[in-house]
Each structure stands twice: as C-alpha cells, then as structure tokens.
Design an enzyme around this catalytic site. Structure first.
Site, PDB file in Angstrom:
ATOM      1  N   CYS A   7       1.008  -1.177  -0.005  1.00 28.43           N
ATOM      2  CA  CYS A   7      -0.105   0.057  -0.004  1.00 28.43           C
ATOM      3  C   CYS A   7       0.738   1.263  -0.044  1.00 28.43           C
ATOM      4  O   CYS A   7       2.077   1.296   0.045  1.00 28.43           O
ATOM      5  CB  CYS A   7      -0.963  -0.013   1.211  1.00 28.43           C
ATOM      6  SG  CYS A   7      -0.290   0.312   2.747  1.00 28.43           S
TER       7      CYS A   7
ATOM      8  N   ASP B 222      -8.009   3.166   2.016  1.00 31.03           N
ATOM      9  CA  ASP B 222      -7.095   3.950   2.859  1.00 31.03           C
ATOM     10  C   ASP B 222      -7.631   4.191   4.200  1.00 31.03           C
ATOM     11  O   ASP B 222      -8.217   5.390   3.966  1.00 31.03           O
ATOM     12  CB  ASP B 222      -5.889   4.722   2.156  1.00 31.03           C
ATOM     13  CG  ASP B 222      -5.010   5.017   3.157  1.00 31.03           C
ATOM     14  OD1 ASP B 222      -4.760   4.687   4.100  1.00 31.03           O
ATOM     15  OD2 ASP B 222      -3.982   5.426   2.596  1.00 31.03           O
TER      16      ASP B 222
ATOM     17  N   ARG C 118      -3.100  -0.773   5.445  1.00 30.29           N
ATOM     18  CA  ARG C 118      -3.914  -1.823   4.709  1.00 30.29           C
ATOM     19  C   ARG C 118      -2.888  -2.946   4.638  1.00 30.29           C
ATOM     20  O   ARG C 118      -3.283  -4.234   4.875  1.00 30.29           O
ATOM     21  CB  ARG C 118      -4.314  -1.420   3.413  1.00 30.29           C
ATOM     22  CG  ARG C 118      -5.406  -0.240   3.635  1.00 30.29           C
ATOM     23  CD  ARG C 118      -5.744   0.229   2.170  1.00 30.29           C
ATOM     24  NE  ARG C 118      -4.791   1.309   1.785  1.00 30.29           N
ATOM     25  CZ  ARG C 118      -4.687   1.523   0.572  1.00 30.29           C
ATOM     26  NH1 ARG C 118      -5.541   1.322  -0.365  1.00 30.29           N
ATOM     27  NH2 ARG C 118      -3.706   2.453   0.281  1.00 30.29           N
TER      28      ARG C 118
END
Length: 170
Positions: free
Chosen positions: A14, A132, A20
């Site tokens: 990410c 996100d 994440r």
C-alpha cells in the site's frame, strides 16, 4: 508440497505500509498458519512511499489485529527493486498502488501483480475497494479492511492452491 519445491512468496503493498498492507500481511500469515501451510507460503508487506519507514502500523490497525488474536511485529519498509524477483505474487491494495507497481516493475520480473480486492467474491461492488483508512476516525474502517483481507486472502489461497490464478503479464 514436494521436496524440491520452494515456498511461494507474497508481498502486500500500500502507500505507506502502516494500515492496509500490514493488515493484509498479518491476515494472510494467520490464514496460512491455520491451514498448516506455513512451509509453503511466505508473506511480507511494503510501501510505495517512504513516509513512515521503520514505523509500527497505525495503532488502530494493531488493535483490530489484536482483537482477532493476531500478533503483528513488523515495521514499515519501502518496496525495493529486488522485491520483484523475491516475490511470486505482489498485491496492490487499490488501483493507484497497481499503477505505481506497474511503473516500478522491471521488464525482466516474473512476479505476478494482483489487486487484492479482485478476490472479494460475493462482495457488492461498492464494498470491494480496499480504501486507505489512515485519515478516517476510529477503528471501524480498519475492521472493514480486516474483513475484506480475510475474505480476499482466503479466496486467493484457494485459487492459488488449485493453480487457478489468472496471470496477466504487465
């Protein structure tokens, strides 16, 4: 797994490797261990950007993992060119991550780039994006990511173990 087979390696990516991708890494590792496949699979996570190098994941991510009895001890690191050789599968958490991975991937790499949310079978389209949560308030967005990663990692493993992963060369 045969004697001469080496473990398959998975990298979760990410933007900053504090929300994440560490959740995805921890969930994948936990899933592999629960299935007794820890000798067949390895997992790590990394960031596209270097904003939080060496940092622990967001405290909300760690609390969600702890709630699900998953310990995570990793720290943020940045994706490096060698990762494209070391890992068999590299997952982006969203389309922006995928675009960056495609730009960074060397032409000679045999890694397979995949979008983790492509393995969210049965989820409604508006619940498929692994967004996100960094700027969101509270733990609910992190819990949603945990749930998404749990389903996606399980589905990926089922397909990978049956050699059903569609490989699209970039």
């Amino acid at each position: 797994m045969g004697k001469s087979c080496k473990p398959k390696c998975v990298l979760m990516v990410c933007v900053d490797n504090v929300s994440r991708s560490p959740i995805a890494e921890a969930v994948f590792h936990d899933t592999v261990c629960k299935l007794g496949l820890q000798n067949e699979w390895r997992v790590d996570s990394a960031a596209i950007e270097g904003w939080n190098l060496g940092a622990k994941p967001d405290s909300r991510a760690l609390r969600v993992l702890k709630y699900h009895n998953i310990e995570y001890l990793g720290c943020a690191r940045r994706l490096v060119v060698d990762d494209f050789d070391k890992f068999d599968y590299i997952f982006g958490m969203d389309q922006s991550n995928m675009a960056s991975l495609k730009l960074l991937m060397p032409h000679y790499s045999n890694a397979t780039l995949l979008l983790l949310s492509d393995f969210l079978f049965g989820f409604k389209p508006n619940n498929r994006a692994i967004e996100d949560p960094y700027y969101d308030i509270g733990e609910a967005p992190f819990e949603k990511i945990f749930e998404q990663c749990s389903y996606a990692c399980s589905n990926f493993l089922k397909q990978a173990r049956r050699n059903e992963i569609a490989i699209e060369r970039q």
